[in-house]
Design a protein around this motif. Structure first.
Motif, PDB file in Angstrom:
ATOM      1  N   THR A 148      -8.101  -4.269   0.748  1.00 28.76           N
ATOM      2  CA  THR A 148      -7.929  -3.313   1.841  1.00 28.76           C
ATOM      3  C   THR A 148      -7.754  -1.915   1.259  1.00 28.76           C
ATOM      4  O   THR A 148      -7.387  -1.753   0.097  1.00 28.76           O
ATOM      5  CB  THR A 148      -6.704  -3.665   2.692  1.00 28.76           C
ATOM      6  OG1 THR A 148      -5.522  -3.589   1.871  1.00 28.76           O
ATOM      7  CG2 THR A 148      -6.827  -5.064   3.281  1.00 28.76           C
ATOM      8  N   GLU A 149      -7.985  -0.901   2.081  1.00 29.68           N
ATOM      9  CA  GLU A 149      -7.935   0.472   1.600  1.00 29.68           C
ATOM     10  C   GLU A 149      -6.581   0.823   0.970  1.00 29.68           C
ATOM     11  O   GLU A 149      -6.543   1.392  -0.131  1.00 29.68           O
ATOM     12  CB  GLU A 149      -8.271   1.434   2.739  1.00 29.68           C
ATOM     13  CG  GLU A 149      -8.244   2.902   2.345  1.00 29.68           C
ATOM     14  CD  GLU A 149      -9.237   3.247   1.252  1.00 29.68           C
ATOM     15  OE1 GLU A 149      -8.958   4.179   0.474  1.00 29.68           O
ATOM     16  OE2 GLU A 149     -10.292   2.581   1.162  1.00 29.68           O
ATOM     17  N   PRO A 150      -5.437   0.547   1.617  1.00 27.19           N
ATOM     18  CA  PRO A 150      -4.172   0.936   0.982  1.00 27.19           C
ATOM     19  C   PRO A 150      -3.886   0.205  -0.325  1.00 27.19           C
ATOM     20  O   PRO A 150      -3.372   0.804  -1.275  1.00 27.19           O
ATOM     21  CB  PRO A 150      -3.116   0.626   2.047  1.00 27.19           C
ATOM     22  CG  PRO A 150      -3.770  -0.277   3.017  1.00 27.19           C
ATOM     23  CD  PRO A 150      -5.227   0.038   2.986  1.00 27.19           C
ATOM     24  N   GLN A 151      -4.228  -1.078  -0.407  1.00 24.19           N
ATOM     25  CA  GLN A 151      -3.974  -1.808  -1.645  1.00 24.19           C
ATOM     26  C   GLN A 151      -4.906  -1.336  -2.755  1.00 24.19           C
ATOM     27  O   GLN A 151      -4.495  -1.158  -3.902  1.00 24.19           O
ATOM     28  CB  GLN A 151      -4.120  -3.314  -1.406  1.00 24.19           C
ATOM     29  CG  GLN A 151      -3.068  -3.850  -0.445  1.00 24.19           C
ATOM     30  CD  GLN A 151      -3.081  -5.365  -0.349  1.00 24.19           C
ATOM     31  OE1 GLN A 151      -2.385  -6.045  -1.093  1.00 24.19           O
ATOM     32  NE2 GLN A 151      -3.862  -5.903   0.574  1.00 24.19           N
ATOM     33  N   ARG A 152      -6.175  -1.111  -2.404  1.00 22.81           N
ATOM     34  CA  ARG A 152      -7.127  -0.632  -3.399  1.00 22.81           C
ATOM     35  C   ARG A 152      -6.760   0.768  -3.885  1.00 22.81           C
ATOM     36  O   ARG A 152      -6.834   1.075  -5.075  1.00 22.81           O
ATOM     37  CB  ARG A 152      -8.534  -0.623  -2.804  1.00 22.81           C
ATOM     38  CG  ARG A 152      -9.638  -0.335  -3.808  1.00 22.81           C
ATOM     39  CD  ARG A 152     -11.011  -0.195  -3.159  1.00 22.81           C
ATOM     40  NE  ARG A 152     -11.194  -1.073  -2.034  1.00 22.81           N
ATOM     41  CZ  ARG A 152     -11.323  -0.632  -0.770  1.00 22.81           C
ATOM     42  NH1 ARG A 152     -11.260   0.658  -0.499  1.00 22.81           N
ATOM     43  NH2 ARG A 152     -11.502  -1.499   0.206  1.00 22.81           N
ATOM     44  N   ARG A 153      -6.346   1.629  -2.956  1.00 22.37           N
ATOM     45  CA  ARG A 153      -6.016   3.012  -3.314  1.00 22.37           C
ATOM     46  C   ARG A 153      -4.831   3.075  -4.284  1.00 22.37           C
ATOM     47  O   ARG A 153      -4.857   3.828  -5.254  1.00 22.37           O
ATOM     48  CB  ARG A 153      -5.686   3.796  -2.049  1.00 22.37           C
ATOM     49  CG  ARG A 153      -5.339   5.268  -2.301  1.00 22.37           C
ATOM     50  CD  ARG A 153      -4.659   5.881  -1.086  1.00 22.37           C
ATOM     51  NE  ARG A 153      -5.404   5.705   0.132  1.00 22.37           N
ATOM     52  CZ  ARG A 153      -4.964   5.057   1.207  1.00 22.37           C
ATOM     53  NH1 ARG A 153      -3.763   4.493   1.205  1.00 22.37           N
ATOM     54  NH2 ARG A 153      -5.702   4.946   2.274  1.00 22.37           N
ATOM     55  N   LEU A 154      -3.807   2.303  -4.017  1.00 25.50           N
ATOM     56  CA  LEU A 154      -2.576   2.419  -4.788  1.00 25.50           C
ATOM     57  C   LEU A 154      -2.593   1.615  -6.078  1.00 25.50           C
ATOM     58  O   LEU A 154      -2.145   2.083  -7.124  1.00 25.50           O
ATOM     59  CB  LEU A 154      -1.388   1.995  -3.919  1.00 25.50           C
ATOM     60  CG  LEU A 154      -0.003   2.225  -4.504  1.00 25.50           C
ATOM     61  CD1 LEU A 154       0.231   3.720  -4.754  1.00 25.50           C
ATOM     62  CD2 LEU A 154       1.067   1.689  -3.568  1.00 25.50           C
ATOM     63  N   LEU A 155      -3.131   0.390  -6.026  1.00 27.24           N
ATOM     64  CA  LEU A 155      -2.998  -0.518  -7.167  1.00 27.24           C
ATOM     65  C   LEU A 155      -4.296  -1.244  -7.506  1.00 27.24           C
ATOM     66  O   LEU A 155      -4.281  -2.212  -8.269  1.00 27.24           O
ATOM     67  CB  LEU A 155      -1.921  -1.570  -6.853  1.00 27.24           C
ATOM     68  CG  LEU A 155      -0.491  -1.066  -6.678  1.00 27.24           C
ATOM     69  CD1 LEU A 155       0.378  -2.158  -6.062  1.00 27.24           C
ATOM     70  CD2 LEU A 155       0.092  -0.610  -8.002  1.00 27.24           C
ATOM     71  N   GLY A 156      -5.407  -0.769  -6.962  1.00 30.11           N
ATOM     72  CA  GLY A 156      -6.648  -1.531  -7.041  1.00 30.11           C
ATOM     73  C   GLY A 156      -7.060  -1.959  -8.421  1.00 30.11           C
ATOM     74  O   GLY A 156      -7.559  -3.072  -8.615  1.00 30.11           O
ATOM     75  N   GLY A 157      -6.872  -1.100  -9.426  1.00 32.94           N
ATOM     76  CA  GLY A 157      -7.288  -1.460 -10.765  1.00 32.94           C
ATOM     77  C   GLY A 157      -6.435  -2.517 -11.423  1.00 32.94           C
ATOM     78  O   GLY A 157      -6.785  -3.020 -12.499  1.00 32.94           O
TER      79      GLY A 157
END
Length: 383
Positions: free
Chosen positions: A314-323
């Motif tokens: 999801t956008e918030p999870q990818r944005r904050l910790l995606g890598g």
């Protein structure tokens, strides 16, 4: 000096403990005036959805408030007026009392949960949801700063209470120190020790969690892993912890499936060690509106505990910790099953562990409160 105030229970809802620890790590003196209400999030939401339960909530709340008033009087005599007041998570009512007791002192509300949104996610409709959204607006009106965990929730605050939108501040959830302390000194390699890939899920079995998606994924993955194990492949062992409205359906879907251990309850103090004993921690998997807006506690906690974290893309999870996460499409049990089976490979698991380890520090209390520290400094509230 900052006062952390309310009826929160940091053992059940660790977010406020993360904020307190983070502020202390930056040199702030934080004194806690806390009288726990003794109700879980699910119990509070159930009371708000079922009006006949409200008298019980009111009695508990008034008892706690009476104690808090005495605490504030004694604290003021001993230490004077604080520089700011932090109202803990699930403080929709507490923030009203804080506003009355602390006057012009800046009040910071940790608004991690919107009451109306949470009730709607769990099936409530109509007038009850409208009333709870009114409660959210009242809570925001009583606060000088409203702390939210994602930009999506910040936009939601603007839609709910446009005049309060500028009061919002995004502060990620983070994880308490106990989760970091529980992490093993060395990463276990199931491919070398001959054991199964150990996977854990913990939380409420609610639509937000995607319990139906998880159940379908495990129903597909576990028999395939068991068949592989008969031919020398790596098995899967899954621990499912918690309860909630979708638990009966999940149990029925997984009836007879090999490799599952069910735990209805684990004491909060014991949960970090339990999770840290696994290789993979599962996040959330739904495509509900709420599921697309959050980065849940367990994602931060799983990273802190030294696990590989598999969760929805999801956008918030990818944005904050995606890598640092293993992301799968929301509401896609086939993709989740395939990812769990793929992580049985030693090289894939080693690479995933390296990605997760590189993101652990992002979950530390001192890191997540940095936006709050900058705001306090701008307002003249300094250690």
């Amino acid at each position: 000096m900052i006062v952390a105030f309310g009826t929160y229970d940091a053992s059940r809802h660790p977010r406020v403990g993360v904020l307190v620890a983070g502020l202390r790590a930056h040199g702030y003196t934080v004194r806690e005036l806390d009288r726990p209400l003794g109700l879980s999030t699910a119990a509070r939401v159930r009371m708000l959805r079922q009006p006949w339960r409200l008298p019980g909530l009111l009695v508990r709340l008034l008892r706690c408030w009476a104690l808090l008033v005495g605490d504030v009087v004694r604290h003021r005599r001993a230490h004077g007026r604080p520089d700011a007041v932090l109202v803990g998570y699930l403080g929709h009512f507490d923030v009203v009392l804080a506003r009355l007791l602390f006057g012009r002192t800046p009040v910071l509300l940790d608004h991690l949960v919107f009451a109306g949104d949470t009730a709607a996610d769990r099936g409530a409709r109509g007038v009850r949801v409208r009333l709870l959204r009114g409660l959210d607006r009242l809570a925001a009106a009583c606060a000088d700063v409203v702390l939210l965990d994602t930009p999506e929730h910040l936009r939601m605050l603007g839609e709910l209470a446009p005049r309060r939108a500028r009061r919002g501040l995004v502060v990620p959830v983070g994880a308490p120190a106990q989760w970091f302390d529980a992490a093993p000194a060395a990463v276990r390699d199931p491919a070398r020790d001959g054991g199964p890939l150990r996977v854990v899920f913990f939380g409420l079995f609610t639509p937000l969690q995607g319990a139906d998606v998880l159940a379908d994924a495990l129903a597909g993955a576990l028999p395939r892993a068991a068949e592989d194990a008969e031919h020398g492949g790596r098995a899967l062992a899954v621990t499912l912890v918690g309860s909630g409205q979708d638990l009966p359906a999940a149990r029925e879907r997984l009836r007879g499936t090999p490799g599952i251990a069910w735990r209805d309850w684990v004491e909060p103090a014991d949960l970090p060690a339990l999770v840290a004993a696994h290789d993979v921690c599962l996040g959330i998997f739904s495509a509900t509106p709420k599921g697309l807006r959050v980065v849940p506690n367990k994602v931060f906690q799983g990273l802190a505990a030294g696990c590989v974290v598999v969760t929805s893309d999801t956008e918030p999870q990818r944005r904050l910790l995606g890598g640092h996460l293993e992301l799968v499409p929301p509401a896609d049990p086939g993709a989740l099953a395939d990812r769990l089976l793929a992580l049985r490979d030693a090289d894939a698991l080693t690479a995933a562990h390296a990605r997760a380890a590189a993101g652990r520090d992002l979950a530390r209390p001192a890191a997540v409160v940095e936006p709050l520290v900058r705001l306090l400094d701008a307002r003249g509230v300094r250690p």
